[in-house]
Design an enzyme around this catalytic site. Structure first.
Site, PDB file in Angstrom:
ATOM      1  N   HIS A  59       0.689  -1.443   0.043  1.00  0.00           N
ATOM      2  CA  HIS A  59       0.108  -0.176  -0.004  1.00  0.00           C
ATOM      3  C   HIS A  59       0.694   1.179   0.028  1.00  0.00           C
ATOM      4  O   HIS A  59       0.409   2.329   0.039  1.00  0.00           O
ATOM      5  CB  HIS A  59      -0.908  -0.043   1.060  1.00  0.00           C
TER       6      HIS A  59
ATOM      7  N   ASP B 223       3.498   9.611  -1.533  1.00  0.00           N
ATOM      8  CA  ASP B 223       2.847   8.787  -1.133  1.00  0.00           C
ATOM      9  C   ASP B 223       2.372   7.624  -2.008  1.00  0.00           C
ATOM     10  O   ASP B 223       2.126   7.780  -3.242  1.00  0.00           O
ATOM     11  CB  ASP B 223       1.264   9.779  -1.111  1.00  0.00           C
TER      12      ASP B 223
END
Length: 473
Positions: free
Chosen positions: A158, A366
């Site tokens: 993730h 991110d």
């Protein structure tokens, strides 16, 4: 139909039948998958125990079965606070300067992955699909293979995968990456992170990568691909109709008193670029004094990982920086920064997003950034706001109609704020329509279906032969 076994560091059991009470869109999507596949969700309970016993707490709620274990204090310190969050997290977010390489961290990481494997193995049936999540559990697949499991196994990361030149700074990096080859499918958030992983495999492991994404290293062949995660678009837009969302919308609009609201919502973390964001906003106030009383920045940043010293430092810096900006620019009836260190429910956030004319989402790095997608999903089609987004967020590859900025540049952030303020309504609508279509089509349900489908198409599982019963004496 095969069952789906989801394994993650923490477990978020659903609190309502549709999963909307769970923490975040990922938990909602996984709960839906588990109901569909009659599955099981295994992980750490978040609680500590004096001595690890392997006791499993089995619960069933709203069609989802969860199985959790408690960890010892030393496990939490070395595995979670240590290797996961003080070694891998900073390294994978390109902050090699913050990464701590402590041998005890690595030992704790291996020990907890072994405990996960030892505890969950008896719960797994031969035809089950196994889906392991995130950087906490990279070696788990190998641990399960060593215990005889032949099931189809997938792993999804993730967060970003770092470039090879950074990855090789990790002690025993090759050993860690080789454990990933125990999985049949490896998923990344974006093509960039996938390419970084493939480059490492070719350069450091001598592997090859086929055009269809199959990686070959020795006798192992693994399918690797990008599966961009999305938000639960249907659930999130329905949340906008809730009383909580309407109340938070009115609350923010009323307190704004006719001023524009710039909103940022981020976990308190150095990867989110909060200091750089505050400095960019300060530069805007300096360059455009006539707008000083016409807007404000609402930054919601709930604390996280308080036991890790680095996070205490960033909180102190942001407290000081927000105070300096307010001290320099505030007036008796206006403060430029509303800095809030608490979390809000999804319904409340949906209302805040809708009330804000501008979103300032500027992480330094991110994996995806779902806040950006939630902001788009929450907008009024007749009068949408403007998304300012870091080009280093994974979401930037999908939300190309946002105002993309370099989060390290104060001037780019300041200029983007000015452009957002001046943007004509027609352009705002055009940009929003393009982005919301992506958010709607490439949502968390599509992500889940794509990954599980790839896992189902992986090599067929080899059934384990049952252990013969010992003969009676």
């Amino acid at each position: 139909m095969s069952r789906l076994i989801v394994i993650s560091n923490r477990v978020s059991p659903p609190k309502t039948e549709d999963g909307s009470g769970a923490q975040g869109g990922l938990a909602v999507a996984l709960a839906a998958a588990l109901r569909e596949y009659r599955g099981l969700w295994f992980g750490w309970s978040g609680r500590k125990t004096d001595k690890f016993t392997g006791h499993i707490d089995m619960q069933r709620a709203h069609g989802v079965t969860t199985a959790t274990i408690d960890l010892e204090e030393q496990d939490v310190e070395e595995y979670y606070n240590g290797y996961a969050n003080r070694t891998l997290w900073p390294l994978f977010h390109y902050r090699i300067d913050l990464a701590e390489y402590d041998r005890s961290f690595g030992s704790g990481y291996e020990r907890v992955n072994e405990r996960f494997a030892e505890t969950v193995t008896p719960l797994i049936e031969p035809d089950d699909l196994i889906w392991v999540h995130d950087y906490h559990l990279i070696p788990l697949g190998q641990q399960l293979r060593e215990r005889g499991l032949k099931n189809r196994m997938g792993f999804f990361l993730h967060i970003p995968w770092p470039p090879s030149r950074l990855m090789v700074s990790l002690p025993y990096h090759e050993k860690l990456v080789r454990t990933m080859l125990a999985y049949d499918v490896i998923g990344f958030q974006t093509e960039e992170w996938l390419e970084s992983f493939c480059h490492y495999v070719e350069r450091e492991l001598g592997g090859t990568v086929d055009p269809d994404g199959v990686i070959h290293v020795g006798d192992r062949s693994v399918h690797a691909a990008a599966y961009p995660i999305g938000v639960d678009f249907k659930e999130f837009t329905e949340a906008l109709e809730s009383d909580a969302a309407r109340e938070s919308f009115e609350r923010l609009r009323t307190s704004a008193a006719g001023r524009r609201t710039i909103i940022g919502v981020d976990r308190l973390d150095y990867s989110k670029g909060l200091e750089e964001r505050f400095l960019g906003y300060r530069r805007f106030l300096e360059k455009h004094p006539r707008y000083q009383r016409k807007l404000f920045l609402l930054q919601i940043a709930p604390p996280s990982r308080g036991e890790v010293a680095t996070y205490e430092v960033i909180r102190e810096h942001l407290d000081e920086l927000s105070g300096r900006i307010n001290g320099e620019f505030a007036d008796v009836d206006w403060v430029p920064v509303r800095y809030v260190n608490q979390g809000y429910r999804r319904e409340e956030l949906a209302g805040f997003y809708r009330a804000a004319e501008i979103a300032l989402i500027t992480p330094l790095r991110d994996g995806m950034n779902l806040v950006a997608k939630e902001y788009v999903a929450a907008q009024d089609p007749e009068d949408p706001g403007v998304l300012i987004l870091s080009r280093f967020a994974g979401a930037a590859l999908q939300l190309k109609d946002a105002l993309l900025v370099n989060p390290y540049s104060k001037d780019e952030i300041a200029d983007a704020i000015m452009r957002a303020i001046r943007m004509p309504k027609e352009e705002r609508i055009r940009r929003w329509k393009a982005m919301v279509e992506v958010v709607r089509q490439e949502d968390v349900v599509a992500w889940r279906h794509a990954f599980v489908e790839a896992l189902e198409k992986a090599r067929p599982p080899v059934r384990r032969e049952p252990t013969p019963e010992p003969e009676a004496c």
